[in-house]
Design an enzyme around this catalytic site. Structure first.
Site, PDB file in Angstrom:
ATOM      1  N   GLN A 235       1.558   5.248   0.407  1.00  0.00           N
ATOM      2  CA  GLN A 235       0.691   4.374   1.191  1.00  0.00           C
ATOM      3  C   GLN A 235      -0.689   5.008   1.369  1.00  0.00           C
ATOM      4  O   GLN A 235      -0.823   6.228   1.488  1.00  0.00           O
ATOM      5  CB  GLN A 235       1.316   4.108   2.562  1.00  0.00           C
ATOM      6  CG  GLN A 235       2.668   3.424   2.517  1.00  0.00           C
ATOM      7  CD  GLN A 235       2.569   1.934   2.236  1.00  0.00           C
ATOM      8  OE1 GLN A 235       1.495   1.414   1.977  1.00  0.00           O
ATOM      9  NE2 GLN A 235       3.696   1.257   2.279  1.00  0.00           N
ATOM     10  N   CYS A 357       4.368  -5.844   2.232  1.00  0.00           N
ATOM     11  CA  CYS A 357       2.904  -5.881   2.216  1.00  0.00           C
ATOM     12  C   CYS A 357       2.386  -7.303   2.023  1.00  0.00           C
ATOM     13  O   CYS A 357       1.185  -7.508   1.850  1.00  0.00           O
ATOM     14  CB  CYS A 357       2.363  -4.960   1.125  1.00  0.00           C
ATOM     15  SG  CYS A 357       2.864  -5.425  -0.546  1.00  0.00           S
TER      16      CYS A 357
END
Length: 398
Positions: A235, A357
């Site tokens: 990330q 996401c």
């Protein structure tokens, strides 16, 4: 059942702030029209969070209002641990940033959403590139050598540099110049060269040559490091990633399963953070590079967890075993109908943690799993100043 204990709200990316006007950062690149990547940068940070929360609530109307935990903010500056720098300009005068509408390079070396260690090294990196004599790749003319430099920084401010080049000739130039690069950027502990000979809109090719080191250690605050090899995914916001892993570990600890599968496990972040409360942990990831990273992290941390390379859906549908809990962290397209159907029908699975996401694909997947109810949900502002976000939910078998 008793409620899940709620994590405190942290502001991981807000340690140092831009000059604010109603919590709105000032970006001279945006004001000058040179870069519009941070499309929401003129919207106050607090309003960005409210808009993302409202968007998730609208897309996921089946989630009870009381199930939503406080959003984890991502900060207003200094939060990106990764820079994907387009190399433009000309030999001796390169730009590092993005491509403009005309295909020419736009220099963004002072972009303030990057972590300070990245910004600090870019001038030295630019000078090194200029000294190599490698011509930047000219997109409109389809000629040149050096296309991108991907930079990742760890919490200890060590750097991984990945040069994306057109030919093996550029690879050998960079190999020969490695001692010079190490003097120019001493914080670089991992250096690799990726070959992308084709003219196509992608960020890297298949062939990766390591010149220095093997992996970058990302401390996630849990007492161990996740190892990132050059083609591994992590990330982009380390502080928010820490909060996301901690939340998943808390949910799994609450669920108390005997066995756990982490599907789309990447470098093993969720699996390794949850392993302390589960007897049997298995991670599945299609990238062999990421699986090697996960295995090394587990080995060095003394964590008992297995990792296998393979397609998550094919693995689940082909397995005779059923775990008591599953974590899924798919790409933007979501887990899809087959895997959602398997989770719906596998009644031995009592809890699922779904990290997404893309709330649109999450909504589609949740609709395909009516037997699994959302017990808690949380928005993680992984990508401030954009519409992108991470949202995680704890599902429980009805």
């Amino acid at each position: 059942m008793s409620p899940v204990r709620r994590l405190p709200v942290e502001e991981p990316g807000d340690r140092t702030r831009l000059p604010l006007a109603g919590d709105t950062p000032v970006c001279h690149y945006f004001e000058a029209g040179r870069c519009r990547s941070c499309t929401l940068i003129e919207t106050p940070a607090a309003q960005q969070l409210r808009d993302k929360e409202e968007r998730c609530r609208a897309l996921l109307p089946g989630v009870p209002e009381q199930a939503w935990l406080p959003t984890v903010p991502g900060g207003v500056r200094d939060f990106r641990n990764k820079a994907k720098l387009v190399v433009g300009g000309r030999p001796g005068r390169v730009t590092l940033g993005i491509l403009g509408p005309d295909g020419a390079g736009v220099d963004l070396r002072d972009c303030l959403i990057q972590q300070p260690a990245i910004r600090a090294m870019i001038p030295d990196l630019a000078r090194f590139i200029e000294q190599t004599g490698l011509p930047p790749y000219d997109v409109p003319k389809r000629r040149g050598e050096l296309k991108f430099v991907h930079v990742t920084v760890s919490p200890s401010e060590e750097l991984m540099l990945r040069f994306v080049v057109r030919s093996a000739q550029a690879l050998e130039v960079l190999r020969d110049r490695l001692p010079q690069l190490r003097r120019a950027v001493p914080a670089a502990t991992v250096v690799s060269v990726n070959l992308l000979p084709e003219h196509k809109a992608v960020l890297e090719g298949e062939r990766e040559e390591l010149l220095l080191g093997s992996s970058l250690a990302m401390d996630t605050g849990a007492g161990f490091a996740l190892h990132l090899r050059p083609q591994s995914f992590f990330q982009t916001n380390t502080g928010v990633a820490r909060a996301l892993y901690a939340q998943a570990a808390e949910w799994i600890g609450f669920a108390g399963p005997d066995s756990l599968w982490d599907l789309y496990c990447g470098v093993g972040g969720f699996a390794l953070h949850c392993a302390g409360s589960v007897r049997s942990v298995l991670g599945v990831e299609i990238s062999e590079e990421a699986v090697r990273s996960a295995r090394r992290s587990a080995r060095e941390a003394g964590i008992t967890a297995r990792f296998e390379a393979g397609d998550a859906t094919a693995f689940a549908l082909g397995s005779e075993e059923i775990p008591e809990a599953v974590i899924v962290n798919p790409p933007r397209r979501g887990i899809g109908g087959e895997l959602a159907g398997w989770l719906e029908e596998a009644h031995g699975i009592r809890h699922v943690v779904y990290s997404s996401c893309n709330p649109e694909s999450l909504a589609v997947d949740l609709a395909a799993m009516p037997s699994l109810a959302v017990r808690e949900a949380r928005v993680f502002d992984m990508f401030p100043h954009t519409r992108h976000l991470e949202v995680a939910v704890l599902l429980e078998r009805r």
